[in-house]
Write a protein that holds these residues in place. Structure first.
Motif, PDB file in Angstrom:
ATOM      1  N   PRO A 192      16.963   8.752  -2.015  1.00  0.00           N
ATOM      2  CA  PRO A 192      16.715  10.155  -2.376  1.00  0.00           C
ATOM      3  C   PRO A 192      15.935  10.292  -3.687  1.00  0.00           C
ATOM      4  O   PRO A 192      15.079  11.169  -3.822  1.00  0.00           O
ATOM      5  N   ALA A 193      16.211   9.389  -4.627  1.00  0.00           N
ATOM      6  CA  ALA A 193      15.490   9.455  -5.912  1.00  0.00           C
ATOM      7  C   ALA A 193      14.005   9.169  -5.701  1.00  0.00           C
ATOM      8  O   ALA A 193      13.134   9.830  -6.264  1.00  0.00           O
ATOM      9  N   TRP A 194      13.712   8.200  -4.846  1.00  0.00           N
ATOM     10  CA  TRP A 194      12.311   7.840  -4.577  1.00  0.00           C
ATOM     11  C   TRP A 194      11.593   8.996  -3.862  1.00  0.00           C
ATOM     12  O   TRP A 194      10.447   9.331  -4.182  1.00  0.00           O
ATOM     13  N   THR A 195      12.273   9.614  -2.908  1.00  0.00           N
ATOM     14  CA  THR A 195      11.661  10.730  -2.182  1.00  0.00           C
ATOM     15  C   THR A 195      11.324  11.867  -3.147  1.00  0.00           C
ATOM     16  O   THR A 195      10.220  12.435  -3.110  1.00  0.00           O
ATOM     17  N   ALA A 196      12.266  12.175  -4.042  1.00  0.00           N
ATOM     18  CA  ALA A 196      12.028  13.267  -5.007  1.00  0.00           C
ATOM     19  C   ALA A 196      10.905  12.889  -5.978  1.00  0.00           C
ATOM     20  O   ALA A 196      10.047  13.717  -6.331  1.00  0.00           O
ATOM     21  N   PHE A 197      10.895  11.632  -6.377  1.00  0.00           N
ATOM     22  CA  PHE A 197       9.869  11.139  -7.307  1.00  0.00           C
ATOM     23  C   PHE A 197       8.477  11.264  -6.679  1.00  0.00           C
ATOM     24  O   PHE A 197       7.529  11.754  -7.300  1.00  0.00           O
ATOM     25  N   LEU A 198       8.383  10.863  -5.402  1.00  0.00           N
ATOM     26  CA  LEU A 198       7.082  10.945  -4.720  1.00  0.00           C
ATOM     27  C   LEU A 198       6.648  12.393  -4.524  1.00  0.00           C
ATOM     28  O   LEU A 198       5.468  12.735  -4.683  1.00  0.00           O
ATOM     29  N   ALA A 199       7.619  13.241  -4.212  1.00  0.00           N
ATOM     30  CA  ALA A 199       7.287  14.658  -3.989  1.00  0.00           C
ATOM     31  C   ALA A 199       6.727  15.275  -5.272  1.00  0.00           C
ATOM     32  O   ALA A 199       5.908  16.194  -5.224  1.00  0.00           O
ATOM     33  N   GLN A 200       7.154  14.771  -6.424  1.00  0.00           N
ATOM     34  CA  GLN A 200       6.721  15.313  -7.712  1.00  0.00           C
ATOM     35  C   GLN A 200       5.619  14.449  -8.340  1.00  0.00           C
ATOM     36  O   GLN A 200       5.323  14.598  -9.529  1.00  0.00           O
ATOM     37  N   ASN A 201       5.036  13.561  -7.551  1.00  0.00           N
ATOM     38  CA  ASN A 201       4.145  12.551  -8.128  1.00  0.00           C
ATOM     39  C   ASN A 201       3.000  13.146  -8.960  1.00  0.00           C
ATOM     40  O   ASN A 201       2.712  12.683 -10.070  1.00  0.00           O
ATOM     41  N   LEU A 202       2.370  14.208  -8.448  1.00  0.00           N
ATOM     42  CA  LEU A 202       1.224  14.779  -9.179  1.00  0.00           C
ATOM     43  C   LEU A 202       1.662  15.354 -10.510  1.00  0.00           C
ATOM     44  O   LEU A 202       1.009  15.170 -11.543  1.00  0.00           O
ATOM     45  N   GLU A 203       2.789  16.033 -10.477  1.00  0.00           N
ATOM     46  CA  GLU A 203       3.311  16.634 -11.716  1.00  0.00           C
ATOM     47  C   GLU A 203       3.768  15.538 -12.691  1.00  0.00           C
ATOM     48  O   GLU A 203       3.546  15.629 -13.907  1.00  0.00           O
ATOM     49  N   ILE A 204       4.352  14.471 -12.149  1.00  0.00           N
ATOM     50  CA  ILE A 204       4.786  13.361 -13.028  1.00  0.00           C
ATOM     51  C   ILE A 204       3.555  12.672 -13.623  1.00  0.00           C
ATOM     52  O   ILE A 204       3.565  12.215 -14.762  1.00  0.00           O
ATOM     53  N   ARG A 205       2.483  12.672 -12.882  1.00  0.00           N
ATOM     54  CA  ARG A 205       1.225  12.120 -13.419  1.00  0.00           C
ATOM     55  C   ARG A 205       0.788  12.944 -14.640  1.00  0.00           C
ATOM     56  O   ARG A 205       0.388  12.416 -15.672  1.00  0.00           O
ATOM     57  N   ARG A 206       0.895  14.258 -14.499  1.00  0.00           N
ATOM     58  CA  ARG A 206       0.507  15.138 -15.610  1.00  0.00           C
ATOM     59  C   ARG A 206       1.434  14.892 -16.815  1.00  0.00           C
ATOM     60  O   ARG A 206       0.988  14.790 -17.955  1.00  0.00           O
ATOM     61  N   LEU A 207       2.710  14.740 -16.534  1.00  0.00           N
ATOM     62  CA  LEU A 207       3.676  14.475 -17.615  1.00  0.00           C
ATOM     63  C   LEU A 207       3.375  13.130 -18.296  1.00  0.00           C
ATOM     64  O   LEU A 207       3.495  13.001 -19.520  1.00  0.00           O
ATOM     65  N   SER A 208       3.007  12.142 -17.503  1.00  0.00           N
ATOM     66  CA  SER A 208       2.713  10.813 -18.065  1.00  0.00           C
ATOM     67  C   SER A 208       1.519  10.881 -19.004  1.00  0.00           C
ATOM     68  O   SER A 208       1.496  10.240 -20.055  1.00  0.00           O
ATOM     69  N   LEU A 209       0.518  11.662 -18.606  1.00  0.00           N
ATOM     70  CA  LEU A 209      -0.667  11.805 -19.473  1.00  0.00           C
ATOM     71  C   LEU A 209      -0.317  12.550 -20.757  1.00  0.00           C
ATOM     72  O   LEU A 209      -0.787  12.198 -21.842  1.00  0.00           O
TER      73      LEU A 209
END
Ligand code: TRH
Length: 365
Positions: free
Chosen positions: A324-341
């Motif tokens: 479930p954590a991986w599914t949620a992480f992938l669903a938010q991938n674009l936003e997490i990319r923005r956060l990483s930057l």
């Protein structure tokens, strides 16, 4: 080359004992290279295990007691250690304990060298409180400074070469189409089987690059043979161990990076891509406090992407269910990319560790 601060010292000795894996030498080799190439310093690196250095710097020859690689003089640090003259600055990496004969030479030098213990990276606030403190040697007229890497201006910062971010962005501008590319550098305790199952069952194709050693051993516990493997919708590709700069490029090129320990963890932050960190386990679960301290800095906001990122870190480092954590992480991938930057930008506003260390040592005795 960076402008040299007043009263800076030219001759630096770095001592590195390889405890395990590649992080100790990874940090020391990176620091030594940067002090040489960007600050023009004369750097000697003393390392007790040349094969660990050779893994990340293939030009190093494990048979040579003395050699120069990329401008850094490398000494094999053995039991019959001898040196004529100590450096002006001595970096004792990760409290590796200097040889007694070297300490005696430091104590009898006409001008006492600057002696610095470069500590492990931690986001915990005690590390900021300890940063810059000194401790006198119990019997010799020497004092040791503590230098802590970290994530704020109260710490010594993180290793970051001058052109790192521009090189990363120029060589690997953003791409985000299938297949999803993943690098998997982890310990063999990570829930790799669950990750492989999730990748195999995903409707999206992925390629997962796996370095040798513990990551590949973890994969091979779940997939028979030597690979590469097509596992459902995922292609799993073993990689050779890469030179340190090439490993950086792998991180820049992948969409998601699994990293571990200390140095790869920092490099994933400079890659500006979503990353998942497996922290090095410590006695009495001390690493869990360290993990929480990092998450409190990096994933402080309360929004779906930050929550998904945090949940993924926690699941990867524990026995919680990963799916479930991986599914949620992938669903938010674009936003997490923005956060990483955004996180990368925040960190890049701090002085880099090599420059901070040079400034810290300038004029100290
Ligand atoms: O290897 P690590 O787990 O190292 C450490 C040590 O275990 C150390 O004792 C511990 O205290 C510390 O972690 C917290 O992980 P790390 O720190 O990421 O170091 C790996 C180094 O190897 C890093 O410099 C990147 C490099 N590397 C390559 O050069 N090529 C590769 O192909 C890979 C996978 C890594």
């Amino acid at each position: 080359m960076a402008a040299m601060p007043q009263n800076s010292y030219q001759h630096w000795d770095i001592f590195c004992r390889v405890i395990d894996n590649f992080g100790d030498i990874g940090v020391c080799w990176r620091l030594a290279r940067q002090l040489r190439s960007e600050h023009g310093l004369e750097v000697r690196l003393w390392v007790d295990e040349l094969p660990a250095l050779q893994a990340i710097c293939p030009e190093a020859d494990v048979t040579l007691p003395l050699q120069t690689c990329q401008g850094v003089v490398i000494h094999h640090w053995t039991d019959n250690f001898a040196v004529d003259c100590p450096g002006e600055v001595i970096i004792e990496a990760f409290a590796c304990e200097l040889p007694p004969s070297y300490l005696a030479a430091m104590a009898s030098a006409p001008q006492k060298p600057v002696w610095v213990n470069l500590d492990y990276l931690s986001a915990e606030t005690w590390a900021e409180e300890w940063h810059g403190l000194t401790s006198p040697h119990p019997s010799l007229p020497l004092k040791k400074y503590f230098f802590f890497p970290g994530f704020s201006e109260r710490s010594g910062g993180l290793l970051r070469e001058n052109s790192l971010l521009s090189q990363c962005d120029t060589e690997y501008p953003a791409k985000s189409d299938e297949p999803l590319t993943i690098s998997l550098f982890c310990y063999d305790t990570a829930p790799v089987g669950e990750l492989l199952a999730a990748l195999a069952a995903s409707p999206h194709a992925s390629i997962c690059y796996v370095p040798p050693g513990k990551p590949l051993a973890a994969v091979r516990r779940h997939l028979a043979g030597d690979g590469p493997w097509q596992h459902g919708n995922a292609r799993i590709e073993p990689l050779p161990f890469l030179a340190q700069d090439d490993y950086d490029r792998l991180l820049w090129r992948c969409d998601i990076n699994f990293v571990r320990g200390e140095d790869s963890f920092v490099r994933a932050q400079w890659a500006g891509k979503p990353f998942v960190w497996q922290i090095y386990r410590q006695e009495e679960d001390a690493h869990l406090l360290k993990l929480a301290a990092f998450l409190d800095r990096c994933c402080a906001a309360d929004d779906p992407a930050t929550r998904a990122w945090r949940q993924m870190f926690e699941a990867w480092n524990s026995s919680q269910e990963l799916g479930p954590a991986w599914t949620a992480f992938l669903a938010q991938n674009l936003e997490i990319r923005r956060l990483s930057l955004a996180w990368r930008e925040k960190l890049a506003a701090l002085p880099d560790l090599a420059t901070a260390l040079v400034n810290f040592c300038a004029g100290k005795v």
